[in-house]
Write an enzyme that holds these catalytic residues in place. Structure first.
Site, PDB file in Angstrom:
ATOM      1  N   GLU A 248       2.721  -3.146   7.361  1.00  0.00           N
ATOM      2  CA  GLU A 248       2.776  -3.221   8.896  1.00  0.00           C
ATOM      3  C   GLU A 248       3.503  -4.476   9.188  1.00  0.00           C
ATOM      4  O   GLU A 248       3.255  -5.653   8.532  1.00  0.00           O
ATOM      5  CB  GLU A 248       1.320  -3.220   9.245  1.00  0.00           C
TER       6      GLU A 248
ATOM      7  N   LYS B  68      -8.786   3.166   3.096  1.00  0.00           N
ATOM      8  CA  LYS B  68      -7.896   1.915   3.262  1.00  0.00           C
ATOM      9  C   LYS B  68      -8.547   0.604   3.232  1.00  0.00           C
ATOM     10  O   LYS B  68      -9.416   0.693   3.916  1.00  0.00           O
ATOM     11  CB  LYS B  68      -6.829   2.577   4.164  1.00  0.00           C
TER      12      LYS B  68
HETATM   13  O1  KIV Z   1      -6.081   0.893  11.983  1.00  0.00           O
HETATM   14  C1  KIV Z   1      -5.065   1.471  12.123  1.00  0.00           C
HETATM   15  O2  KIV Z   1      -4.561   2.271  12.951  1.00  0.00           O
HETATM   16  C2  KIV Z   1      -4.008   1.104  11.195  1.00  0.00           C
HETATM   17  C3  KIV Z   1      -2.449   1.508  11.177  1.00  0.00           C
HETATM   18  C4  KIV Z   1      -1.932   0.490  12.301  1.00  0.00           C
HETATM   19  C5  KIV Z   1      -1.855   1.433   9.983  1.00  0.00           C
HETATM   20  O3  KIV Z   1      -4.219   0.221  10.123  1.00  0.00           O
END
Ligand code: KIV
Length: 271
Positions: A189, A120
């Site tokens: 988010e 991600k």
């Molecule tokens: O790092 C994380 O936990 C996240 C979530 C809040 C989506 O990116």
């Protein structure tokens, strides 16, 4: 004859099918083997090895300090626990913003050394090249828009993003760019619920929200927050399913008392 039942693993393709048939996607964070095992066993669809490990596990104020090697350590601990869930790992701050070659090198390192299933990245159009280059190596990519904690010093606060029309429109366009670039899903988010629903309706890939209302295709929470282990963090969007801070404190206090009073160990708790 073995009666062991093959567990069907969650794939990026299945998540897209879930969106098509209107089945919501459940995602939680994990950073270690024991927690990941419990979450996977409970039937979660996606486990995110988030760079929130920087806050939750290491006690940093922001997500910026965590390193690629530290993310790989957390991700490989999680991967060893998993039978079913899709495991997505955050590329940490500083490991992909330089250029697309650096992004690909970091993504390959995560996949090779942790065994994760996808990565991600935070950002929109500005990381399009990096997303495409990572995808060209066969690595699935999840996007992340709205409040992107790696840019906290640009935003200045952790308040709701995209409340104004211009930023909202830019976010919708970024979501379309991420879909066109080939992301299999997207996290949004802390944005208004109406905007998040609009994003979800404008693209065909799943949109997973945190603080983004119920009109999206799935939800993600930081596990330590939803379990009530972190009691100083109370945003409106957080639903606490347990009050572990209180019950763990009670257990630790009882243990201390039992040791001091010589109640523990008793006759049956020794050899
Ligand atoms: O790092 C994380 O936990 C996240 C979530 C809040 C989506 O990116």
């Amino acid at each position: 004859m073995s009666v062991h039942k093959e567990v069907k693993k969650v794939t990026t393709h299945q998540l897209q099918e879930m969106k098509r048939r209107g089945e919501k996607i459940a995602m939680l964070t994990a950073y270690d083997y024991t927690m990941a095992k419990i979450i996977d066993h409970a039937g979660i669809d996606v486990i995110l090895v988030g760079d929130s490990a920087s806050n939750v596990m290491a006690g940093h104020e922001t997500t910026l300090p965590i390193t690629l090697d530290q993310m790989i350590y957390h991700a490989s601990s999680v991967i060893r626990a998993i039978d079913r869930a899709l495991v997505v790992v955050d590329l940490p701050f500083g490991s992909y913003q330089g250029n697309s070659k650096e992004a690909l090198t970091s993504a390959i390192k995560i996949m090779k050394e942790s065994g994760a299933h996808a990565v991600k990245l935070e950002g929109g159009r500005e990381i399009k090249d990096s997303i495409e280059r990572i995808l060209s190596a066969g690595i699935p990519v999840m996007g992340h828009l709205g409040l992107t904690p790696q840019s906290i010093y640009k935003f200045g606060t952790y308040t709701v993003r995209a409340k104004e029309e211009e930023e909202a429109q830019r976010l919708i366009n970024d979501a379309k760019i991420l879909e066109e670039s080939g992301c299999f899903a997207l996290v949004v988010e802390k944005i208004p619920a109406k905007l998040a629903a609009e994003v979800s309706n404008s693209i065909s890939i799943p949109v997973i929200g945190i603080g983004a209302g119920g009109g999206v295709d799935g939800q993600v929470l930081v596990t330590h927050d939803m379990l009530g282990m972190t009691h100083e963090f109370s945003p409106r969007f957080l639903r606490r399913y347990l009050s572990l801070y209180e019950s763990m404190t009670g257990a630790f206090q009882q243990y201390i008392k039992d040791v001091k009073s010589k109640d523990f160990p008793n006759e049956t708790e020794q050899y």
